[in-house]
Structure formats: structure tokens, C-alpha cells
Scaffold this motif. Structure first.
Motif, PDB file in Angstrom:
ATOM      1  N   LEU A  40      83.505  22.114   3.434  1.00  0.00           N
ATOM      2  CA  LEU A  40      83.634  21.247   4.382  1.00  0.00           C
ATOM      3  C   LEU A  40      83.434  19.661   3.733  1.00  0.00           C
ATOM      4  CD1 LEU A  40      81.822  22.733   7.564  1.00  0.00           C
ATOM      5  CD2 LEU A  40      84.266  22.318   7.152  1.00  0.00           C
ATOM      6  N   VAL A  41      82.039  19.271   2.964  1.00  0.00           N
ATOM      7  CA  VAL A  41      81.910  18.338   2.478  1.00  0.00           C
ATOM      8  C   VAL A  41      83.152  17.786   1.756  1.00  0.00           C
ATOM      9  CG1 VAL A  41      80.462  16.904   1.295  1.00  0.00           C
ATOM     10  CG2 VAL A  41      79.752  18.432   2.997  1.00  0.00           C
ATOM     11  N   LEU A  86      88.657  33.490  -4.532  1.00  0.00           N
ATOM     12  CA  LEU A  86      88.711  32.549  -3.428  1.00  0.00           C
ATOM     13  C   LEU A  86      87.129  32.457  -2.839  1.00  0.00           C
ATOM     14  CD1 LEU A  86      92.152  33.603  -2.094  1.00  0.00           C
ATOM     15  CD2 LEU A  86      91.515  31.602  -3.616  1.00  0.00           C
ATOM     16  N   TYR A  87      86.527  33.651  -2.953  1.00  0.00           N
ATOM     17  CA  TYR A  87      85.324  33.433  -2.155  1.00  0.00           C
ATOM     18  C   TYR A  87      84.306  32.513  -2.969  1.00  0.00           C
ATOM     19  CZ  TYR A  87      81.153  34.605   0.675  1.00  0.00           C
ATOM     20  OH  TYR A  87      79.945  34.378   1.560  1.00  0.00           O
ATOM     21  N   ARG A  88      84.415  32.783  -4.268  1.00  0.00           N
ATOM     22  CA  ARG A  88      83.357  31.862  -5.319  1.00  0.00           C
ATOM     23  C   ARG A  88      83.716  30.171  -5.108  1.00  0.00           C
ATOM     24  NH1 ARG A  88      83.719  36.928  -7.657  1.00  0.00           N
ATOM     25  NH2 ARG A  88      85.739  36.647  -8.948  1.00  0.00           N
ATOM     26  N   ASN A  89      85.407  30.228  -4.770  1.00  0.00           N
ATOM     27  CA  ASN A  89      85.833  28.700  -4.329  1.00  0.00           C
ATOM     28  C   ASN A  89      85.401  28.135  -3.028  1.00  0.00           C
ATOM     29  OD1 ASN A  89      87.176  27.563  -6.719  1.00  0.00           O
ATOM     30  ND2 ASN A  89      87.897  29.532  -6.793  1.00  0.00           N
ATOM     31  N   GLY A  90      84.662  29.012  -2.355  1.00  0.00           N
ATOM     32  CA  GLY A  90      84.360  28.308  -1.084  1.00  0.00           C
ATOM     33  C   GLY A  90      84.799  28.768  -0.058  1.00  0.00           C
ATOM     34  N   ARG A 278      94.281  21.210   3.080  1.00  0.00           N
ATOM     35  CA  ARG A 278      92.829  20.693   3.014  1.00  0.00           C
ATOM     36  C   ARG A 278      92.039  21.717   3.355  1.00  0.00           C
ATOM     37  NH1 ARG A 278      91.910  15.611   6.630  1.00  0.00           N
ATOM     38  NH2 ARG A 278      93.027  14.747   4.944  1.00  0.00           N
ATOM     39  N   TYR A 279      92.007  22.201   4.717  1.00  0.00           N
ATOM     40  CA  TYR A 279      90.915  23.328   4.964  1.00  0.00           C
ATOM     41  C   TYR A 279      91.608  24.702   4.968  1.00  0.00           C
ATOM     42  CZ  TYR A 279      87.786  19.439   6.387  1.00  0.00           C
ATOM     43  OH  TYR A 279      87.194  18.359   6.437  1.00  0.00           O
TER      44      TYR A 279
END
Length: 352
Positions: A40-41, A86-90, A278-279
Motif C-alpha cells: 500500500l505504501v 507474487l505473495y512474496r512480492n506483497g 498500481r494496486y
């Protein structure tokens, strides 16, 4: 909303009808929260829209997907590896759709892997292939379910969806009567069904589903096919949403805010910028990645790193599409809308 805020940080593990027992390898709540907050940040994707297959047993008038064509589909192991990265990438949430995802062989095992990795999973389906066995498995995994239903009229359903399947959908909905996790009923407003939407919303309430109502849009990507019978005058469609709010038929929180966003666009107002790239990102059955389903793929996760693919996103093309289009797809704008309306997000109930 299709991403339900969940503060529990866990789900049941163990064996459920043929699925392998969980190894309790799911990341801790601290790990899950940290990755999501960091993204998010940094304005990095949190949500992946995953097309588990591009096969479908419907032929919806507003869908332009290249369905039912022979193509490579990632194996279960490839999907597990890709989404582990992908999970490790947030990334923290996955919308699993199609085509019709229930046509995907081994879907319940794929969902098991996604949940085990740590994702919050929402299954988006037309509901025609639900069985008691599948519902039991999905309930055990803690999967949210979203079912598409535009009308309760059999003839209009067939005209909109291209198949006489209403009875199958209603049977599937009945199987979910005791479902313990968020369940949504999504109706798309078009010229053919705008007089039916209120009845669909009331039906959703009676069945314990959260109704999500959006506007049909055309000339925007793979879900923007022109169908003259479905195309409406904006004022006529706007009245549908206004009446839903006036009659207090939508649950408080994000679902009501989403209706207000539809009204704003139908009035000719601009929506806030889309979150695509983006998100959120879109991933097809072969591993190809695009910012969203309206834009072309720029890489494949079986061959390219996530960061390499993200660097190829055409931000100007995303901005132009967002500014000019009628697209207000909930999966493309949901996270930004939640951030702009956090109170609405927290007020959204799990059932209605």
C-alpha cells in the motif's frame, strides 16, 4: 465488496473431501499484514485477477473474451509457484474467474494451494456448476464466492447470458444457503434487465447474499462487447441505481458506495483514477500479465520476474483508458475506492 476485510488472520486447516491436509505453512498474521501494508505504501499491487481457464459454458452478450479456444493452461504446480512468488512480492488477494472457473480441472486443489500460500481468495462464477461437494470444499477453505445473476426471468437470462441456465444457477444458490463465508450476488444493469434489478437485489437479501450492482459498459477491453439489445441510455440506467439507494435496498458500506460511483459516471462525472497496474493486475490462464483485462499483456510470469513485468506497464495508456472509459469494474477500482472510503469499507457486512 469482493475483498472482505478480515481481522482473524487464519482459517481452518486439515483434510476436506480429498484435499491434502494443510501443513500449517500459511504465513503468520504479522507476515501477511506487513506485506500488504508495504505494498500500500509503495503503491504496488495487492490484488491479482486470475483467469483459471478461458473456457465457458455461457455466451454473455457483454463478454469479448476469446473463449473456448485451445491454449496452454498453467499446471497446478506452475500456478502454485507463480502465486508463491507474487505473495512474496506483497500481493494478498486473488479473484479467481474465467471463462467459467468451475470448468477448470483441479480447481479445488488450485484454490487449496492459493489459500495455503496465504491469499484471501474470491471465486467469481456463473454458479451453474456448483455441487454440494464443491460447496463443502470451498466452505472449508474459507473462499468468498461471487455469483453472477442479472435477472430472475428465464427468457431474459437466456438472452443476456446466451444459455438457458437460470434453473442451474438457482439450484447452485440454494446449495449456499448455509455458507459461512462472504457470498455476493452480482447484477449488471443493461437495457434488457433494468426493470428486473430491484427484484434480483431483494432475492439476494432473502438468500443472505450481498448484492453488488454495476453498469454494463462497452468498447472497453475484453468485457466491453457491444450488444445493441443491452446498450442503454445513461439516464435510464442511472435511475436504477438511484432507486436502489432511495429504497434502501443495498447494504451499508462499500456496496452502497459502489452504487454511488456508478451514478456519478452515468451522470457524466469522472471517476477517480483506476487502480490497474498500481494496486491490481490481471493474469490469464497461461501466466500472461496485463494491468487489467482491458489492456494487452506485457510479460509472462513463467519467464519474467514480477518486477520486470511491472516496469513494462504503460502508465499513460492506463491513465487514458481510465479517463475516457465507462469501465467501473469493481476489480479494477476496488482497492483505491476502499482507501478513499475506509469507513464504508469497514461498515460492509459479511451477509445481508
Amino acid at each position: 465488496m469482493l475483498i472482505q476485510i478480515d481481522g482473524t488472520g487464519g482459517h481452518a486447516t486439515g483434510q476436506a473431501d480429498g484435499l491434502p491436509p494443510g501443513k500449517r505453512s500459511r504465513p503468520s498474521l504479522v507476515q501477511a499484514v506487513w506485506g500488504g501494508v508495504a505494498n500500500l505504501v509503495l503503491r504496488r499491487p495487492l490484488l491479482a485477477i486470475f483467469q483459471a481457464c478461458l473456457r465457458c459454458n455461457s455466451a454473455c452478450g457483454y463478454c469479448n473474451l476469446p473463449l473456448n479456444e485451445g491454449r496452454y493452461e498453467m499446471s497446478r504446480q506452475e500456478i502454485k509457484s507463480v502465486f508463491g512468488d507474487l505473495y512474496r512480492n506483497g500481493l494478498r488477494a486473488v479473484f479467481v474467474q474465467g471463462g467459467e472457473p468451475l470448468l477448470r480441472r483441479g480447481l479445488k486443489e488450485i484454490l487449496h494451494n492459493l489459500v495455503e500460500v496465504g491469499f484471501k481468495v474470491t471465486l467469481i462464477t456463473n454458479g451453474t456448476k456448483l455441487t454440494a461437494h464443491l460447496v463443502e470444499v470451498f466452505d472449508h477453505l474459507g473462499v468468498s464466492i461471487s455469483i453472477s445473476l442479472d435477472t430472475l426471468d428465464r427468457a431474459r437470462y437466456e438472452r443476456i447470458r446466451g444459455a438457458d441456465q437460470l434453473e442451474d444457477v438457482l439450484a447452485g444458490l440454494n446449495l449456499l444457503s448455509r455458507y459461512r463465508h462472504p457470498k455476493f450476488l452480482t447484477a449488471i444493469v443493461s437495457e434488457l434487465n433494468r426493470d428486473d434489478v430491484e427484484a434480483v437485489v431483494r432475492f439476494a437479501q432473502e438468500q443472505g447474499f450481498l448484492p453488488v450492482v454495476g453498469a454494463y459498459h462497452w468498447d472497453v477491453g475484453l468485457y466491453g462487447k457491444q450488444d445493441q439489445a443491452l446498450m442503454y441510455e445513461r439516464e435510464n440506467a442511472r435511475l436504477v441505481f438511484e432507486q436502489l439507494l432511495e429504497h434502501d435496498l443495498l447494504p451499508p458500506g462499500y456496496v452502497r458506495q459502489y452504487a454511488k460511483d456508478n451514478i456519478a459516471w452515468l451522470k457524466g462525472e469522472s471517476l477517480k483514477s483506476c487502480d490497474a497496474g498500481r494496486y491490481s493486475i490481471a493474469i490469464d490462464a497461461s501466466g500472461n500479465v496485463s494491468p487489467c483485462l482491458s489492456l494487452p499483456a506485457v510479460g509472462n510470469l513463467l519467464h519474467d520476474s514480477f518486477d520486470t513485468i511491472r516496469a513494462r506497464f504503460d502508465r499513460q495508456a492506463i491513465r487514458c483508458c481510465s479517463d475516457r472509459s465507462s469501465c467501473n469494474r469493481v476489480d479494477g477500482r476496488v482497492i483505491g475506492s476502499v482507501l478513499r472510503h475506509p469507513v464504508a469499507a469497514w461498515r460492509t457486512p459479511i451477509s445481508w
